[in-house]
Structure formats: structure tokens, C-alpha cells
Design a protein around this motif. Structure first.
Motif, PDB file in Angstrom:
ATOM      1  N   MET A   1     -13.127  11.022   3.515  1.00 41.16           N
ATOM      2  CA  MET A   1     -13.266   9.210   2.933  1.00 41.16           C
ATOM      3  C   MET A   1     -13.986   8.913   4.465  1.00 41.16           C
ATOM      4  O   MET A   1     -13.865   9.171   5.140  1.00 41.16           O
ATOM      5  N   MET A   2     -14.974   8.415   3.942  1.00 47.73           N
ATOM      6  CA  MET A   2     -15.390   7.579   5.523  1.00 47.73           C
ATOM      7  C   MET A   2     -15.375   6.872   5.821  1.00 47.73           C
ATOM      8  O   MET A   2     -14.643   5.629   5.739  1.00 47.73           O
ATOM      9  N   PHE A   3     -15.234   6.223   7.598  1.00 45.07           N
ATOM     10  CA  PHE A   3     -13.855   5.702   8.192  1.00 45.07           C
ATOM     11  C   PHE A   3     -15.234   4.385   8.190  1.00 45.07           C
ATOM     12  O   PHE A   3     -16.328   3.592   8.340  1.00 45.07           O
ATOM     13  N   ASP A   4     -14.770   3.262   7.579  1.00 41.11           N
ATOM     14  CA  ASP A   4     -15.317   1.360   7.600  1.00 41.11           C
ATOM     15  C   ASP A   4     -13.950   0.978   7.422  1.00 41.11           C
ATOM     16  O   ASP A   4     -12.851   1.444   7.319  1.00 41.11           O
ATOM     17  N   THR A   5     -14.414  -0.746   7.095  1.00 41.18           N
ATOM     18  CA  THR A   5     -13.880  -1.468   7.103  1.00 41.18           C
ATOM     19  C   THR A   5     -12.645  -1.432   6.511  1.00 41.18           C
ATOM     20  O   THR A   5     -11.548  -1.864   6.223  1.00 41.18           O
ATOM     21  N   THR A   6     -13.203  -1.153   4.836  1.00 40.22           N
ATOM     22  CA  THR A   6     -12.392  -1.033   3.337  1.00 40.22           C
ATOM     23  C   THR A   6     -11.576  -0.956   3.940  1.00 40.22           C
ATOM     24  O   THR A   6     -10.015  -0.157   3.989  1.00 40.22           O
ATOM     25  N   MET A   7     -11.955   1.191   4.217  1.00 40.00           N
ATOM     26  CA  MET A   7     -10.792   2.188   4.922  1.00 40.00           C
ATOM     27  C   MET A   7      -9.478   1.541   6.079  1.00 40.00           C
ATOM     28  O   MET A   7      -8.542   1.939   5.600  1.00 40.00           O
ATOM     29  N   LEU A   8     -10.624   0.970   7.117  1.00 37.65           N
ATOM     30  CA  LEU A   8      -8.763  -0.247   7.252  1.00 37.65           C
ATOM     31  C   LEU A   8      -7.883  -0.865   7.276  1.00 37.65           C
ATOM     32  O   LEU A   8      -6.465  -0.651   7.128  1.00 37.65           O
ATOM     33  N   SER A   9      -8.624  -1.558   6.186  1.00 42.30           N
ATOM     34  CA  SER A   9      -7.311  -2.142   5.328  1.00 42.30           C
ATOM     35  C   SER A   9      -6.616  -1.484   4.532  1.00 42.30           C
ATOM     36  O   SER A   9      -5.473  -1.831   4.580  1.00 42.30           O
ATOM     37  N   VAL A  10      -7.031  -0.569   4.308  1.00 48.36           N
ATOM     38  CA  VAL A  10      -6.095   0.123   3.497  1.00 48.36           C
ATOM     39  C   VAL A  10      -4.761   1.440   4.369  1.00 48.36           C
ATOM     40  O   VAL A  10      -4.077   0.611   3.748  1.00 48.36           O
ATOM     41  N   TRP A  11      -5.497   1.437   5.093  1.00 51.13           N
ATOM     42  CA  TRP A  11      -4.426   2.142   6.386  1.00 51.13           C
ATOM     43  C   TRP A  11      -3.805   1.261   6.689  1.00 51.13           C
ATOM     44  O   TRP A  11      -2.318   1.775   6.646  1.00 51.13           O
ATOM     45  N   LEU A  12      -4.034  -0.195   6.976  1.00 46.41           N
ATOM     46  CA  LEU A  12      -3.312  -1.246   7.777  1.00 46.41           C
ATOM     47  C   LEU A  12      -1.976  -1.027   6.324  1.00 46.41           C
ATOM     48  O   LEU A  12      -1.084  -1.735   6.622  1.00 46.41           O
ATOM     49  N   ALA A  13      -2.692  -1.005   5.441  1.00 41.55           N
ATOM     50  CA  ALA A  13      -1.445  -1.761   3.978  1.00 41.55           C
ATOM     51  C   ALA A  13      -0.760  -0.762   3.711  1.00 41.55           C
ATOM     52  O   ALA A  13       0.538  -0.805   3.860  1.00 41.55           O
ATOM     53  N   VAL A  14      -1.165   0.153   3.795  1.00 43.00           N
ATOM     54  CA  VAL A  14       0.013   1.758   3.412  1.00 43.00           C
ATOM     55  C   VAL A  14       0.843   1.818   5.173  1.00 43.00           C
ATOM     56  O   VAL A  14       2.220   1.987   4.648  1.00 43.00           O
ATOM     57  N   PHE A  15       0.442   1.483   6.015  1.00 45.17           N
ATOM     58  CA  PHE A  15       1.073   1.715   7.786  1.00 45.17           C
ATOM     59  C   PHE A  15       2.167   0.235   7.570  1.00 45.17           C
ATOM     60  O   PHE A  15       3.744   1.036   7.123  1.00 45.17           O
ATOM     61  N   ALA A  16       2.050  -1.054   7.010  1.00 45.56           N
ATOM     62  CA  ALA A  16       2.517  -1.871   6.350  1.00 45.56           C
ATOM     63  C   ALA A  16       3.563  -1.530   5.177  1.00 45.56           C
ATOM     64  O   ALA A  16       5.193  -2.141   5.511  1.00 45.56           O
ATOM     65  N   GLY A  17       3.271  -1.352   4.437  1.00 44.24           N
ATOM     66  CA  GLY A  17       3.904  -0.306   2.950  1.00 44.24           C
ATOM     67  C   GLY A  17       4.735   0.352   3.390  1.00 44.24           C
ATOM     68  O   GLY A  17       6.199   0.331   2.543  1.00 44.24           O
ATOM     69  N   ALA A  18       5.010   1.546   4.085  1.00 45.18           N
ATOM     70  CA  ALA A  18       5.559   2.621   5.014  1.00 45.18           C
ATOM     71  C   ALA A  18       6.724   1.786   5.128  1.00 45.18           C
ATOM     72  O   ALA A  18       7.996   2.327   5.032  1.00 45.18           O
ATOM     73  N   LEU A  19       6.319   0.623   6.663  1.00 46.84           N
ATOM     74  CA  LEU A  19       7.566   0.117   7.462  1.00 46.84           C
ATOM     75  C   LEU A  19       8.732  -0.184   6.695  1.00 46.84           C
ATOM     76  O   LEU A  19       9.306  -0.146   6.523  1.00 46.84           O
ATOM     77  N   VAL A  20       7.906  -1.253   5.602  1.00 44.80           N
ATOM     78  CA  VAL A  20       8.470  -1.917   4.196  1.00 44.80           C
ATOM     79  C   VAL A  20      10.075  -1.328   4.029  1.00 44.80           C
ATOM     80  O   VAL A  20      10.936  -1.942   3.763  1.00 44.80           O
ATOM     81  N   GLN A  21       8.608  -0.683   3.235  1.00 41.25           N
ATOM     82  CA  GLN A  21       9.786   0.391   2.194  1.00 41.25           C
ATOM     83  C   GLN A  21      10.728   0.806   2.797  1.00 41.25           C
ATOM     84  O   GLN A  21      12.151   1.084   2.498  1.00 41.25           O
ATOM     85  N   GLY A  22      10.316   1.715   3.831  1.00 38.30           N
ATOM     86  CA  GLY A  22      11.566   2.688   4.599  1.00 38.30           C
ATOM     87  C   GLY A  22      12.241   1.901   4.952  1.00 38.30           C
ATOM     88  O   GLY A  22      13.946   2.199   5.260  1.00 38.30           O
ATOM     89  N   THR A  23      12.295   0.452   5.847  1.00 35.59           N
ATOM     90  CA  THR A  23      13.267  -0.526   6.166  1.00 35.59           C
ATOM     91  C   THR A  23      14.242  -0.959   5.107  1.00 35.59           C
ATOM     92  O   THR A  23      15.710  -1.069   4.800  1.00 35.59           O
ATOM     93  N   THR A  24      13.388  -1.392   4.165  1.00 29.15           N
ATOM     94  CA  THR A  24      14.410  -2.426   3.290  1.00 29.15           C
ATOM     95  C   THR A  24      14.952  -1.778   1.724  1.00 29.15           C
ATOM     96  O   THR A  24      15.876  -2.470   1.217  1.00 29.15           O
ATOM     97  N   GLY A  25      13.796  -0.495   1.184  1.00 27.87           N
ATOM     98  CA  GLY A  25      13.982  -0.015   0.328  1.00 27.87           C
ATOM     99  C   GLY A  25      13.114   0.026  -0.992  1.00 27.87           C
ATOM    100  O   GLY A  25      13.130   0.581  -2.165  1.00 27.87           O
ATOM    101  N   MET A  26      11.947  -1.202  -1.031  1.00 24.26           N
ATOM    102  CA  MET A  26      10.876  -1.449  -1.061  1.00 24.26           C
ATOM    103  C   MET A  26      10.131  -2.087  -0.892  1.00 24.26           C
ATOM    104  O   MET A  26       9.747  -2.730   0.277  1.00 24.26           O
ATOM    105  N   GLY A  27       8.789  -2.623  -1.820  1.00 21.53           N
ATOM    106  CA  GLY A  27       7.412  -3.013  -1.331  1.00 21.53           C
ATOM    107  C   GLY A  27       6.420  -2.644  -0.304  1.00 21.53           C
ATOM    108  O   GLY A  27       5.754  -3.113  -0.848  1.00 21.53           O
ATOM    109  N   PHE A  28       6.503  -0.974  -0.859  1.00 22.97           N
ATOM    110  CA  PHE A  28       4.765  -0.219  -0.965  1.00 22.97           C
ATOM    111  C   PHE A  28       4.048  -0.188  -1.794  1.00 22.97           C
ATOM    112  O   PHE A  28       2.441  -1.111  -1.164  1.00 22.97           O
ATOM    113  N   ALA A  29       4.778  -0.705  -3.435  1.00 21.49           N
ATOM    114  CA  ALA A  29       3.191  -1.088  -3.713  1.00 21.49           C
ATOM    115  C   ALA A  29       2.851  -2.180  -3.613  1.00 21.49           C
ATOM    116  O   ALA A  29       1.812  -2.364  -4.218  1.00 21.49           O
ATOM    117  N   LEU A  30       3.664  -3.336  -3.815  1.00 22.00           N
ATOM    118  CA  LEU A  30       3.650  -4.771  -3.550  1.00 22.00           C
ATOM    119  C   LEU A  30       2.321  -4.847  -2.369  1.00 22.00           C
ATOM    120  O   LEU A  30       1.846  -5.811  -2.904  1.00 22.00           O
TER     121      LEU A  30
END
Length: 237
Positions: A1-30
Motif C-alpha cells: 500500500m502506498m503512503f498518502d493522506t488517505t492511508m494516514l486517515s485509515v491508520w489514525l482510525a485503526v489506532f483510535a479504534g484499537a485504543l477505544v475497543q481495548g479500553t471499553t470492549g467495543m468501538g473498533f468497527a464504529l
């Protein structure tokens, strides 16, 4: 996958989703599904389900002492049946119709939960929850709201660990069914593997804060999560 702003937005969402779901038990998919639907819609739901495997395995293992095995068993039984329904939906039902049904039902369930007294779910509640989750997660990648609502009155660790275990079992079932139905391909696997370093960083961050969530905060979070996810699915429709 080539790095670009679109990929950065996906990575930020994945990081936030993993943090939220790992903390509360849900939220990654949302968090991840709306971003991924805009950035790389062809990667749904396969890449999302693949990426969630290590996340939910980690949460379930971290708090394995609190897992409700009885509830998880009934949910998984319902999930198995619902997965085949989800595959049929992918083939036969226009996504806009599905989004309207899933979004509306989720919002209704959250509103009812706000006014209903505390309850202890039984086997029929668990089985029906698994059935609904199997359909919605296999078809759209979003399956958290029914599970979260079923365990909204449970202790924090029980919600996190049991929902994680149910997700893990269900994701394996969904991926097998998607593969058999030729709805899972190599690009989805490659895309998911590219998200793993960011996912791992989010999991590590959740380890540092997950014990700070209390029961009342978690229940409010569950209901807000369900309401917002329902609205997101409706908007996507």
C-alpha cells in the motif's frame, strides 16, 4: 500500500479504534468502518474482520478470568446461524435497505435501554443477540451494538472480555463463510496486514488506561456507542 493522506486517515482510525475497543470492549468497527468505506470500500468487510482477530484475542486473554462462558456459548451458537444470513444479505439485499434496518434497529434498542430497568440476559437474549450480530457483522463489518447492549449492566471486565471472545469466534466464522462464498480475496488480507503495526500501537495504549473505566461511564459509553453507530449506518445508507 502506498503512503498518502488517505492511508494516514485509515491508520489514525485503526489506532483510535484499537485504543477505544481495548479500553471499553467495543468501538473498533464504529470508528474504522466509515473511514475505510470512503478510503477503500472494496476492503470491507474482509480486511476489518481480519484486523480485529489479534485485537479481540488480546482483550479476551488479558481479562480471561472475567469471561461469561455461558453467555458467550449461546451468542456463538446464534452467531453461526446469523453468519449464513449475512452472506445471503451481501448477495441479495441492496446495502441501503440493510443499512436502514440495522441503523434503525440499533437506535431503537439503545433508546429502549435508556428507559428500561436493569436486566440479566437469558439464553434466548444471548442467542438472538448472536443471530443479529452474525448477520450485521458478516454483511457490513459492524456487529458491536447488540453485544454491547446485552452486556451493558455487566461488570466492566466481563463486558470487555466476553464481547471480545464473542467477536473473535464470530470473526473466524464470518471469514470462513466469506472465503467459501468467494467474498474474501488476497488484497483484503494484504490490506489488513498493513494495518497491524498501527493496531498493535493502539492495543498497547489501551493496556495503559483500561483499568480506569468505571461501570457508570461504561454503560453511558455503550448507549452512546449504539446510538452513534446506528446513525452512522443510516447515513451510510
Amino acid at each position: 500500500m502506498m503512503f498518502d493522506t488517505t492511508m494516514l486517515s485509515v491508520w489514525l482510525a485503526v489506532f483510535a479504534g484499537a485504543l477505544v475497543q481495548g479500553t471499553t470492549g467495543m468501538g473498533f468497527a464504529l470508528i474504522v468502518v466509515p473511514v475505510l468505506a470512503l478510503a477503500a470500500p472494496a476492503m470491507l468487510p474482509g480486511s476489518l474482520l481480519i484486523a480485529m482477530l489479534p485485537l479481540n484475542a488480546y482483550v479476551a486473554w488479558r481479562e480471561r478470568h472475567a469471561i461469561d462462558l455461558r453467555g458467550a456459548g449461546w451468542i456463538s451458537a446464534g452467531r453461526l446461524a446469523g453468519t449464513f444470513g449475512g452472506l445471503w444479505v451481501l448477495v441479495a439485499v441492496p446495502m441501503a435497505w440493510l443499512n436502514a434496518l440495522v441503523g434503525g434497529s440499533t437506535i431503537l434498542a439503545a433508546v429502549v435501554s435508556l428507559i428500561a430497568p436493569a436486566f440479566t440476559p437469558g439464553k434466548m437474549t444471548f442467542a438472538s443477540t448472536g443471530l443479529i450480530t452474525g448477520v450485521t457483522e458478516t454483511a457490513t463489518g459492524v456487529g458491536g451494538p447488540p453485544l454491547a447492549l446485552a452486556y451493558q449492566h455487566a461488570p466492566v471486565a466481563t463486558l470487555r472480555a466476553t464481547v471480545a471472545l464473542c467477536f473473535l469466534v464470530g470473526e473466524i466464522i464470518s471469514l470462513i463463510v466469506l472465503a467459501v462464498g468467494e467474498r474474501l480475496d488476497a488484497p483484503q488480507w494484504h490490506y489488513a496486514l498493513g494495518m497491524l503495526p498501527v493496531l498493535g500501537a493502539g492495543m498497547l495504549a489501551s493496556h495503559l488506561v483500561h483499568r480506569r473505566i468505571n461501570q457508570r461511564m461504561l454503560r453511558i459509553g455503550v448507549l452512546v456507542f449504539a446510538l452513534v453507530s446506528g446513525l452512522v449506518v443510516l447515513v451510510r445508507g
